[in-house]
Design a protein around this motif. Structure first.
Motif, PDB file in Angstrom:
ATOM      1  N   ARG A 119      21.307  43.047  53.493  1.00 15.61           N
ATOM      2  CA  ARG A 119      20.411  44.024  52.875  1.00 15.61           C
ATOM      3  C   ARG A 119      21.161  44.907  51.873  1.00 15.61           C
ATOM      4  O   ARG A 119      20.598  45.306  50.854  1.00 15.61           O
ATOM      5  CB  ARG A 119      19.726  44.864  53.954  1.00 15.61           C
ATOM      6  CG  ARG A 119      18.657  44.054  54.712  1.00 15.61           C
ATOM      7  CD  ARG A 119      18.080  44.806  55.896  1.00 15.61           C
ATOM      8  NE  ARG A 119      16.988  44.046  56.498  1.00 15.61           N
ATOM      9  CZ  ARG A 119      17.145  43.017  57.325  1.00 15.61           C
ATOM     10  NH1 ARG A 119      18.384  42.623  57.655  1.00 15.61           N
ATOM     11  NH2 ARG A 119      16.115  42.370  57.828  1.00 15.61           N
TER      12      ARG A 119
ATOM     13  N   LEU B  94      25.476  53.153  47.104  1.00 12.65           N
ATOM     14  CA  LEU B  94      25.698  51.773  47.534  1.00 12.65           C
ATOM     15  C   LEU B  94      27.185  51.435  47.575  1.00 12.65           C
ATOM     16  O   LEU B  94      27.665  50.784  48.516  1.00 12.65           O
ATOM     17  CB  LEU B  94      24.969  50.807  46.599  1.00 12.65           C
ATOM     18  CG  LEU B  94      23.448  50.846  46.611  1.00 12.65           C
ATOM     19  CD1 LEU B  94      22.889  49.893  45.552  1.00 12.65           C
ATOM     20  CD2 LEU B  94      22.904  50.467  47.986  1.00 12.65           C
TER      21      LEU B  94
ATOM     22  N   VAL C 200      22.098  55.935  42.574  1.00 13.30           N
ATOM     23  CA  VAL C 200      21.858  54.902  43.591  1.00 13.30           C
ATOM     24  C   VAL C 200      23.093  54.033  43.763  1.00 13.30           C
ATOM     25  O   VAL C 200      23.516  53.725  44.890  1.00 13.30           O
ATOM     26  CB  VAL C 200      20.641  54.036  43.198  1.00 13.30           C
ATOM     27  CG1 VAL C 200      20.520  52.828  44.119  1.00 13.30           C
ATOM     28  CG2 VAL C 200      19.360  54.863  43.253  1.00 13.30           C
TER      29      VAL C 200
ATOM     30  N   ASP D 213      21.430  42.763  48.814  1.00  9.17           N
ATOM     31  CA  ASP D 213      20.143  42.725  48.112  1.00  9.17           C
ATOM     32  C   ASP D 213      19.921  44.011  47.307  1.00  9.17           C
ATOM     33  O   ASP D 213      19.396  43.977  46.187  1.00  9.17           O
ATOM     34  CB  ASP D 213      18.993  42.542  49.107  1.00  9.17           C
ATOM     35  CG  ASP D 213      18.944  41.130  49.695  1.00  9.17           C
ATOM     36  OD1 ASP D 213      19.588  40.219  49.130  1.00  9.17           O
ATOM     37  OD2 ASP D 213      18.258  40.950  50.721  1.00  9.17           O
ATOM     38  N   ALA D 214      20.302  45.145  47.887  1.00 14.35           N
ATOM     39  CA  ALA D 214      20.143  46.417  47.192  1.00 14.35           C
ATOM     40  C   ALA D 214      21.020  46.456  45.940  1.00 14.35           C
ATOM     41  O   ALA D 214      20.604  46.972  44.893  1.00 14.35           O
ATOM     42  CB  ALA D 214      20.497  47.577  48.120  1.00 14.35           C
ATOM     43  N   TRP D 215      22.217  45.903  46.019  1.00 14.92           N
ATOM     44  CA  TRP D 215      23.099  45.824  44.857  1.00 14.92           C
ATOM     45  C   TRP D 215      22.478  44.941  43.782  1.00 14.92           C
ATOM     46  O   TRP D 215      22.455  45.305  42.601  1.00 14.92           O
ATOM     47  CB  TRP D 215      24.456  45.294  45.295  1.00 14.92           C
ATOM     48  CG  TRP D 215      25.374  44.808  44.204  1.00 14.92           C
ATOM     49  CD1 TRP D 215      25.973  43.585  44.133  1.00 14.92           C
ATOM     50  CD2 TRP D 215      25.839  45.532  43.047  1.00 14.92           C
ATOM     51  NE1 TRP D 215      26.770  43.492  43.016  1.00 14.92           N
ATOM     52  CE2 TRP D 215      26.699  44.675  42.328  1.00 14.92           C
ATOM     53  CE3 TRP D 215      25.591  46.803  42.550  1.00 14.92           C
ATOM     54  CZ2 TRP D 215      27.315  45.053  41.140  1.00 14.92           C
ATOM     55  CZ3 TRP D 215      26.205  47.190  41.366  1.00 14.92           C
ATOM     56  CH2 TRP D 215      27.049  46.322  40.679  1.00 14.92           C
TER      57      TRP D 215
ATOM     58  N   ALA E 251      19.479  44.478  43.205  1.00 17.70           N
ATOM     59  CA  ALA E 251      18.301  45.132  42.634  1.00 17.70           C
ATOM     60  C   ALA E 251      18.655  46.047  41.468  1.00 17.70           C
ATOM     61  O   ALA E 251      17.806  46.331  40.624  1.00 17.70           O
ATOM     62  CB  ALA E 251      17.564  45.930  43.711  1.00 17.70           C
TER      63      ALA E 251
END
Length: 225
Positions: free
Chosen positions: A148, A89, A85, A151-153, A155
């Motif tokens: 966004r 990213l 993941v 935010d994914a980072w 997470a």
């Protein structure tokens, strides 16, 4: 652990427990007991529960019904998932940042890499070097200016931090040997705006760390979560 300050107590609890995990106070797989944490932080069990829920959202802890909450363990499967993941990213973050980053942000990245070199020369410990490493990547996500994506980072950031700490603890020399060169290359590609090479380099930067950590876990017999 430091006593919780009176702001959002759930967030404060999450911050203090996260710091304790990264400092090695709670090892991977260690139980996190609400009663003990509440007493240590001098806050309610409800605030501790809220803090642990935040950390579970970050993937740093896992809660199982009737078995309580524990710090995540490091397995090859977990490393593969998180770093796969992260590689996706990072590829997007660097490619996006290449078209948006300004001179000030580029100078900031150069400053972080220079700080890595100085810290290495001064014999800084692994966690100090990792803090600079994570700062470099945080700045790239900020430069990408995609909420966004940021935010994914966030997470997966705590999981990456814990995994990298384990990598450094077990293979410090290898990490020190590549730290400056790899980040200097990424900063240079960003400056040139070479998005094709940058995307490949960013993905390989993460995937090489994944491969190394999987080998380390295999060598030490850590294969199950």
């Amino acid at each position: 652990m430091r006593k919780a300050q009176r702001r959002s107590l759930g967030q404060e609890a999450a911050d203090r427990v996260r710091d304790a995990v990264f400092a090695g106070y709670f090892a991977p797989g260690a139980p996190l007991r609400e009663v003990e944490l509440a007493a240590s932080l001098e806050i309610s069990r409800g605030s501790v529960r809220e803090g642990l829920a935040r950390l579970e959202q970050e993937g740093l802890v896992r809660s199982v019904w009737h078995r309580g909450t524990r710090v995540i363990e490091l397995s090859a499967a977990d490393v593969d998932e998180v770093y796969t993941v992260r590689a996706a990213l990072e590829r997007l973050a660097f490619a996006t940042a290449a078209g948006r980053i300004d001179a000030s942000a580029l100078a900031g990245l150069d400053g972080v890499v220079d700080g890595m070199a100085r810290s290495l020369a001064e014999g800084a410990d692994g966690p100090a070097l990792l803090a600079l490493d994570m700062d470099f990547h945080d700045r790239v996500y900020e430069a990408a200016a995609n909420r966004r994506l940021l935010d994914a980072w966030h997470a997966v950031r705590s999981q990456v931090y814990l995994f990298q700490l384990t990598r450094i603890a077990r293979d410090d020399a290898e990490y020190r040997g590549i730290l400056v060169g790899e980040h200097r290359e990424l900063a240079g590609l960003l400056r040139r705006g070479d998005t094709a090479c940058l995307a490949v380099a960013a993905e390989e930067h993460v995937d090489s760390a994944r491969r190394r950590l999987v080998r380390i876990l295999a060598d030490t017999g850590t294969t199950e979560a």
